[in-house]
Design a protein around this motif. Structure first.
Motif, PDB file in Angstrom:
ATOM      1  N   ALA A  60       0.673  -1.192   0.085  1.00  0.00           N
ATOM      2  CA  ALA A  60       0.065   0.121  -0.146  1.00  0.00           C
ATOM      3  C   ALA A  60       0.726   1.340   0.203  1.00  0.00           C
ATOM      4  CB  ALA A  60      -0.938   0.032   1.248  1.00  0.00           C
ATOM      5  N   VAL A  61       0.477   2.232  -0.391  1.00  0.00           N
ATOM      6  CA  VAL A  61       0.945   3.638  -0.372  1.00  0.00           C
ATOM      7  C   VAL A  61       0.062   4.695   0.377  1.00  0.00           C
ATOM      8  CG1 VAL A  61       2.499   3.648  -2.180  1.00  0.00           C
ATOM      9  CG2 VAL A  61       0.193   4.290  -2.489  1.00  0.00           C
ATOM     10  N   ALA A  62       0.535   5.204   1.438  1.00  0.00           N
ATOM     11  CA  ALA A  62      -0.357   6.219   2.152  1.00  0.00           C
ATOM     12  C   ALA A  62       0.106   7.734   1.997  1.00  0.00           C
ATOM     13  CB  ALA A  62      -0.086   6.146   3.557  1.00  0.00           C
ATOM     14  N   LEU A  63      -1.060   8.672   1.338  1.00  0.00           N
ATOM     15  CA  LEU A  63      -0.313   9.865   1.032  1.00  0.00           C
ATOM     16  C   LEU A  63      -1.108  10.734   1.876  1.00  0.00           C
ATOM     17  CD1 LEU A  63      -1.398   9.284  -2.837  1.00  0.00           C
ATOM     18  CD2 LEU A  63       0.894   8.763  -1.697  1.00  0.00           C
ATOM     19  N   VAL A  64      -0.121  11.816   2.485  1.00  0.00           N
ATOM     20  CA  VAL A  64      -0.672  12.592   3.470  1.00  0.00           C
ATOM     21  C   VAL A  64      -0.378  14.083   3.103  1.00  0.00           C
ATOM     22  CG1 VAL A  64      -0.316  13.405   5.576  1.00  0.00           C
ATOM     23  CG2 VAL A  64       0.102  10.924   5.353  1.00  0.00           C
ATOM     24  N   VAL A  99       2.279  14.607   0.659  1.00  0.00           N
ATOM     25  CA  VAL A  99       1.694  15.307  -0.997  1.00  0.00           C
ATOM     26  C   VAL A  99       1.339  16.584  -0.784  1.00  0.00           C
ATOM     27  CG1 VAL A  99      -0.148  14.764  -2.371  1.00  0.00           C
ATOM     28  CG2 VAL A  99       0.529  13.085  -1.124  1.00  0.00           C
ATOM     29  N   VAL A 100       2.009  17.260  -1.709  1.00  0.00           N
ATOM     30  CA  VAL A 100       1.901  18.854  -1.946  1.00  0.00           C
ATOM     31  C   VAL A 100       0.175  19.136  -2.007  1.00  0.00           C
ATOM     32  CG1 VAL A 100       2.222  20.850  -3.374  1.00  0.00           C
ATOM     33  CG2 VAL A 100       3.880  19.056  -3.189  1.00  0.00           C
ATOM     34  N   VAL A 221      -3.580  13.438  -9.740  1.00  0.00           N
ATOM     35  CA  VAL A 221      -2.288  13.764  -9.822  1.00  0.00           C
ATOM     36  C   VAL A 221      -1.658  14.114  -8.562  1.00  0.00           C
ATOM     37  CG1 VAL A 221      -0.597  15.044 -10.855  1.00  0.00           C
ATOM     38  CG2 VAL A 221      -2.708  14.371 -12.182  1.00  0.00           C
ATOM     39  N   TYR A 222      -0.614  13.583  -8.067  1.00  0.00           N
ATOM     40  CA  TYR A 222      -0.030  13.795  -6.707  1.00  0.00           C
ATOM     41  C   TYR A 222       1.284  13.999  -6.882  1.00  0.00           C
ATOM     42  CZ  TYR A 222      -4.256  10.942  -4.881  1.00  0.00           C
ATOM     43  OH  TYR A 222      -5.517  10.578  -4.641  1.00  0.00           O
ATOM     44  N   ARG A 223       1.581  15.153  -6.114  1.00  0.00           N
ATOM     45  CA  ARG A 223       3.292  15.462  -6.125  1.00  0.00           C
ATOM     46  C   ARG A 223       3.639  15.188  -4.839  1.00  0.00           C
ATOM     47  NH1 ARG A 223       3.893  21.395  -9.193  1.00  0.00           N
ATOM     48  NH2 ARG A 223       2.218  21.074 -10.591  1.00  0.00           N
ATOM     49  N   VAL A 224       4.460  13.978  -5.069  1.00  0.00           N
ATOM     50  CA  VAL A 224       4.806  13.235  -3.726  1.00  0.00           C
ATOM     51  C   VAL A 224       6.187  13.252  -3.266  1.00  0.00           C
ATOM     52  CG1 VAL A 224       3.095  11.784  -4.123  1.00  0.00           C
ATOM     53  CG2 VAL A 224       5.518  11.087  -4.556  1.00  0.00           C
TER      54      VAL A 224
END
Length: 364
Positions: A60-64, A99-100, A221-224
Motif C-alpha cells: 500500500a501507499v499512504a499519501l498525507v 503530498v503537496v 495527480v499527486y506531487r509526492v
C-alpha cells in the motif's frame, strides 16, 4: 569521456556519513569527466542505466497532504515528524509519502489522507480527513489494527470521506529538498500532465475518443515526496497498475493509464511493479509484462525468487488464472550512482543492474 579520476582520487564521504564502497575500474570508467558536474539523472541516461528493480515494494501507499517546504527527509520535522517511510498497517507493508496540497485547497485544520492498497488484480482506495497532527496519529493507529474500509470509531479525531476501487492516479516525485533532479524534472512533469488534463477538460468533449489523455475517466495527480531512484527523474508511479516509471513524459503517462502504449517498448522504462520485491524479482516480473502486455495487469499474481547457481530463479504465479512463468535472472553491469552536480560525480557508489537470461511459461 574525458579524464576520469582513478580509485585513489575518490572524494571521501562527508564527515559522519557512511564510507562509500570502493569502485572497480570498469565502474570508474563510467564516471563523468573529473571537470564535469552533471545532474545524476542526465548522467544515468548518458550511460544507459537500466532502472529495473528500483521500484517501491509495498502492499500500500499512504499519501498525507503536507504543506511545503519539506525537510530532508520529510519525516525530520513538521506534520510527519515521528512517522517512518515504511509502516506495517492492516493493509500490509505501507510506504508513507507526503503530498503537496492542491492549489485550490485553502488553509484549514484538516489533514487529507488517502490510502491506496493492492486488492486482487486491482486496487482499493480509502480517503480520510484528520483533525490536525493528533488526528493524523490517531488515524494511523486505527489503520494499524483495522481495515481501511472498517467504520471509524465514535469520538475519533478523523473521519472517513470516501472509498473507491481501481482509482486512476499518478504519483510524481517532486521533492527538490532531496534531489534537484526530482525537484526540477518532477515538477515539470507534474505541470505538463496537469496541463494535458486541463486542456482535455476545457475542450468539453462529451465522449472519450481513442488516444484521448483521459479516455479512461478521472485521474488524480499527486506531487509526492522522495520515492527513490532520483537518478531516473522524472519518475512516476501509476495506479491501479502499481508500476513505477523512469524518465517518463506527460504524453506517455496518458497512454500508460489508458493501456494503449506498446507494453514491450515501455518495459525498458519500468522501474518495477510494487507487488514484487526489489532487485531481480522486479526485473523478472517486468520481463513477463513485456511478453504478456497489459492483460497482465488484470491478473492477480505473486512473485517469488530464490538464488540459483548463477543468479536467481523467479516465479511469477497467477494461481486464479492458472498461469505461471519462470524467469532466470543474473547480475549484469555495475554502474556508478553519482553525487548530483558534484565534480566528477563524486562521491559515487556502485549499483547492480540485472539481466534476464531466460523466460518461459510453466503452465496454462
Amino acid at each position: 569521456m574525458a579524464s576520469v579520476p582513478d580509485a585513489a582520487a575518490l572524494t571521501p564521504a562527508p564527515p559522519g556519513s557512511p564510507a562509500m564502497p570502493p569502485l572497480e575500474a570498469d565502474v570508474l570508467a563510467l564516471l563523468p569527466a573529473a571537470e564535469d558536474a552533471p545532474r545524476c539523472s542526465a548522467h544515468a541516461a548518458a550511460i544507459g542505466t537500466d532502472p529495473g528493480g528500483t521500484a517501491i515494494s509495498a502492499d500500500a501507499v499512504a499519501l498525507v497532504e503536507t504543506p511545503l517546504p519539506w525537510p530532508k527527509p520529510v519525516f525530520a520535522s513538521g506534520l510527519l515528524e515521528g512517522f517512518t517511510p515504511v509502516m506495517e498497517l492492516n493493509a500490509g507493508l505501507t510506504r508513507v509519502l507526503a503530498v503537496v496540497p492542491p492549489h485550490e485547497r485553502g488553509a484549514h485544520d484538516k489533514v487529507p489522507v488517502v490510502l491506496h492498497w493492492r486488492a486482487g488484480a486491482g486496487t482499493r482506495s480509502a480517503y480520510f480527513d484528520a483533525d490536525g497532527p493528533e488526528g493524523l496519529r490517531q488515524l494511523f493507529a486505527h489503520l494499524g489494527d483495522q481495515s481501511p474500509a472498517d467504520p471509524v470509531p465514535n469520538g475519533a479525531a478523523f473521519a472517513s470521506v470516501g472509498y473507491a476501487e481501481n482509482e486512476r492516479a499518478v504519483l510524481i516525485c517532486t521533492q527538490g529538498s532531496h534531489d534537484v533532479c526530482c525537484g526540477s524534472e518532477g515538477t515539470r512533469l507534474a505541470a505538463d500532465f496537469e496541463a494535458v488534463l486541463r486542456a482535455y477538460r476545457d475542450a468539453d468533449v462529451n465522449e472519450p475518443y481513442a488516444g484521448a489523455p483521459t479516455a479512461g475517466g478521472r485521474v488524480a495527480v499527486y506531487r509526492v515526496s522522495h520515492t527513490g531512484g532520483h537518478r531516473f527523474a522524472p519518475t512516476a508511479m501509476t495506479l491501479p497498475d502499481g508500476r513505477m516509471w523512469a524518465g517518463i513524459e506527460a504524453g506517455e503517462i496518458a497512454t500508460i493509464l489508458d493501456q494503449t502504449a506498446d507494453a514491450t517498448a515501455m518495459a525498458s522504462r519500468c522501474r518495477g511493479w510494487w507487488g514484487a520485491p526489489t532487485g531481480p524479482a522486479q526485473v523478472a516480473e517486468r520481463a513477463v509484462f513485456a511478453q504478456v502486455g497489459w492483460p497482465l495487469e488484470h491478473i492477480a499474481r505473486q512473485v517469488r525468487f530464490r538464488p540459483s547457481g548463477t543468479g536467481w530463479d523467479v516465479d511469477v504465479v497467477a494461481a486464479e488464472a492458472e498461469r505461471a512463468w519462470r524467469v532466470s535472472v543474473e547480475a549484469g553491469r555495475t554502474v556508478p550512482t553519482i553525487a548530483c552536480r558534484a565534480l566528477g560525480g563524486l562521491p559515487a557508489k556502485p549499483a547492480t543492474e540485472f539481466t534476464v537470461t531466460d523466460i518461459w511459461e510453466t503452465s496454462k
